[in-house]
Design a protein around this motif. Structure first.
Motif, PDB file in Angstrom:
ATOM      1  N   LEU A  94       0.845  -1.249   0.130  1.00 31.03           N
ATOM      2  CA  LEU A  94      -0.017   0.091   0.041  1.00 31.03           C
ATOM      3  C   LEU A  94       0.746   1.223  -0.073  1.00 31.03           C
ATOM      4  O   LEU A  94       1.911   1.289   0.436  1.00 31.03           O
ATOM      5  CB  LEU A  94      -0.838   0.193   1.227  1.00 31.03           C
ATOM      6  N   PHE A  95       0.430   2.120  -0.575  1.00 31.52           N
ATOM      7  CA  PHE A  95       0.979   3.765  -0.775  1.00 31.52           C
ATOM      8  C   PHE A  95       1.009   4.201   0.753  1.00 31.52           C
ATOM      9  O   PHE A  95      -0.174   4.529   1.109  1.00 31.52           O
ATOM     10  CB  PHE A  95       0.640   4.663  -1.698  1.00 31.52           C
ATOM     11  N   PRO A  96       2.149   4.313   1.479  1.00 33.28           N
ATOM     12  CA  PRO A  96       2.013   4.801   2.893  1.00 33.28           C
ATOM     13  C   PRO A  96       1.430   6.341   2.798  1.00 33.28           C
ATOM     14  O   PRO A  96       0.820   6.595   4.133  1.00 33.28           O
ATOM     15  CB  PRO A  96       3.255   4.753   3.300  1.00 33.28           C
ATOM     16  N   TYR A 139      -4.523   6.117   7.363  1.00 36.50           N
ATOM     17  CA  TYR A 139      -3.497   5.690   6.480  1.00 36.50           C
ATOM     18  C   TYR A 139      -3.036   4.427   6.950  1.00 36.50           C
ATOM     19  O   TYR A 139      -3.318   3.903   8.017  1.00 36.50           O
ATOM     20  CB  TYR A 139      -2.378   6.627   6.724  1.00 36.50           C
ATOM     21  N   PRO A 140      -2.128   3.804   5.721  1.00 41.64           N
ATOM     22  CA  PRO A 140      -1.888   2.487   6.118  1.00 41.64           C
ATOM     23  C   PRO A 140      -1.039   1.902   7.483  1.00 41.64           C
ATOM     24  O   PRO A 140      -1.367   1.126   8.188  1.00 41.64           O
ATOM     25  CB  PRO A 140      -0.892   1.968   5.211  1.00 41.64           C
ATOM     26  N   GLN A 147      -5.752  -5.872   8.572  1.00 40.07           N
ATOM     27  CA  GLN A 147      -6.638  -5.096   7.677  1.00 40.07           C
ATOM     28  C   GLN A 147      -5.923  -4.609   6.719  1.00 40.07           C
ATOM     29  O   GLN A 147      -6.539  -4.518   5.848  1.00 40.07           O
ATOM     30  CB  GLN A 147      -6.826  -3.737   8.959  1.00 40.07           C
ATOM     31  N   LYS A 148      -4.776  -4.350   6.782  1.00 39.23           N
ATOM     32  CA  LYS A 148      -3.996  -3.928   5.494  1.00 39.23           C
ATOM     33  C   LYS A 148      -4.046  -4.970   4.348  1.00 39.23           C
ATOM     34  O   LYS A 148      -4.201  -4.739   3.078  1.00 39.23           O
ATOM     35  CB  LYS A 148      -2.358  -3.807   5.701  1.00 39.23           C
ATOM     36  N   GLN A 149      -3.995  -6.266   4.576  1.00 39.70           N
ATOM     37  CA  GLN A 149      -4.023  -7.350   3.706  1.00 39.70           C
ATOM     38  C   GLN A 149      -5.527  -7.374   3.125  1.00 39.70           C
ATOM     39  O   GLN A 149      -5.874  -7.407   2.064  1.00 39.70           O
ATOM     40  CB  GLN A 149      -3.792  -8.658   4.115  1.00 39.70           C
TER      41      GLN A 149
END
Length: 246
Positions: A94-96, A139-140, A147-149
């Protein structure tokens, strides 16, 4: 495309890194709506094979035919074809510096010409489905690994791909987060999303796969339904592999 015509035909696919032959002469078909799970010991060529399908790894031989187009043809617009293949990696990519919503809408707007509001409507629908609508403006770095995945999966779905490729999507997660990601993938399978999944999660393979491929030393040594695979394995390497993990 009839159900009898493969969505992707893979013919004699090979990939060598110098003298190391990571993938050796693999041929298989992937059909629309099918969930194909690839398992095998570490270093068996599973991830390399998966990454060859969208030429993130450049195959050294063979053909990959999707929608009637040979993706190995030098004239093929691979960027266009990659849009048909959603890819989910071990690490979320993901773009941080962008919000979750921006992460999900940037590609549909830039690559598919969607309006911002169209892209946001689709993104919010998917966020709702995976229980993360309240994180749209986060934001990531404010999210857990699970959650990110989940975001990485629905971000790929925002492009409306024809097939989803998963490269060990739970291997970088803490054990308690694995289930929430597998649930999203199981729901996709129930909706007949075409999926090719490299994983060590044998429960998922048993419950969700239509077909399991066992790779070792760069080759597919056995493939079959989960029932055949787990209850009646034939290849000695597969028997040994299953005896160690089950």
């Amino acid at each position: 495309m009839s159900d009898k015509t493969p969505l992707i035909q893979i013919k004699h696919l090979s990939k060598a890194f110098g003298s190391l032959h990571a993938v050796k002469d693999v041929s298989t078909d992937i059909f629309k709506g099918e969930v194909v799970v690839i398992v095998g010991p570490s270093g068996s060529g599973k991830s390399t094979f998966l990454r060859c399908l969208n030429r993130l790894e450049e195959p050294t031989g063979g053909e990959i035919i999707m929608d009637g187009v040979n993706l190995m043809d030098p004239k093929v617009d691979m960027d266009k074809h990659r849009q048909k293949m959603g890819m989910v990696f071990q690490h979320f990519n993901l773009f941080p510096h962008m919000t979750i919503l921006k992460n999900m809408t940037i590609a549909p707007v830039k690559l598919q010409g969607k309006t911002k509001s169209e892209a946001e409507e689709t993104a919010m629908m998917y966020l709702q489905r995976v229980g993360l609508a309240d994180r749209a403006n986060a934001y990531p770095n404010q999210l857990s690994g699970g959650q990110k995945q989940r975001i990485a999966i629905v971000r790929a779905l925002c492009m409306a791909p024809e097939v989803m490729l998963f490269d060990e999507p739970t291997s970088a997660l803490d054990p308690e987060m694995v289930g929430e990601v597998l649930k999203v993938m199981t729901d996709l399978a129930k909706e007949k999303t075409t999926m090719v999944v490299v994983t060590h999660e044998m429960g998922f393979a048993r419950e969700v796969a239509d077909r399991i491929m066992f790779m070792a030393d760069g080759q597919v040594l056995e493939e079959g339904t989960p029932e055949e695979f787990f209850n009646n394995p034939k290849n000695p390497r597969l028997k040994e592999f299953l005896s160690k993990i089950i």
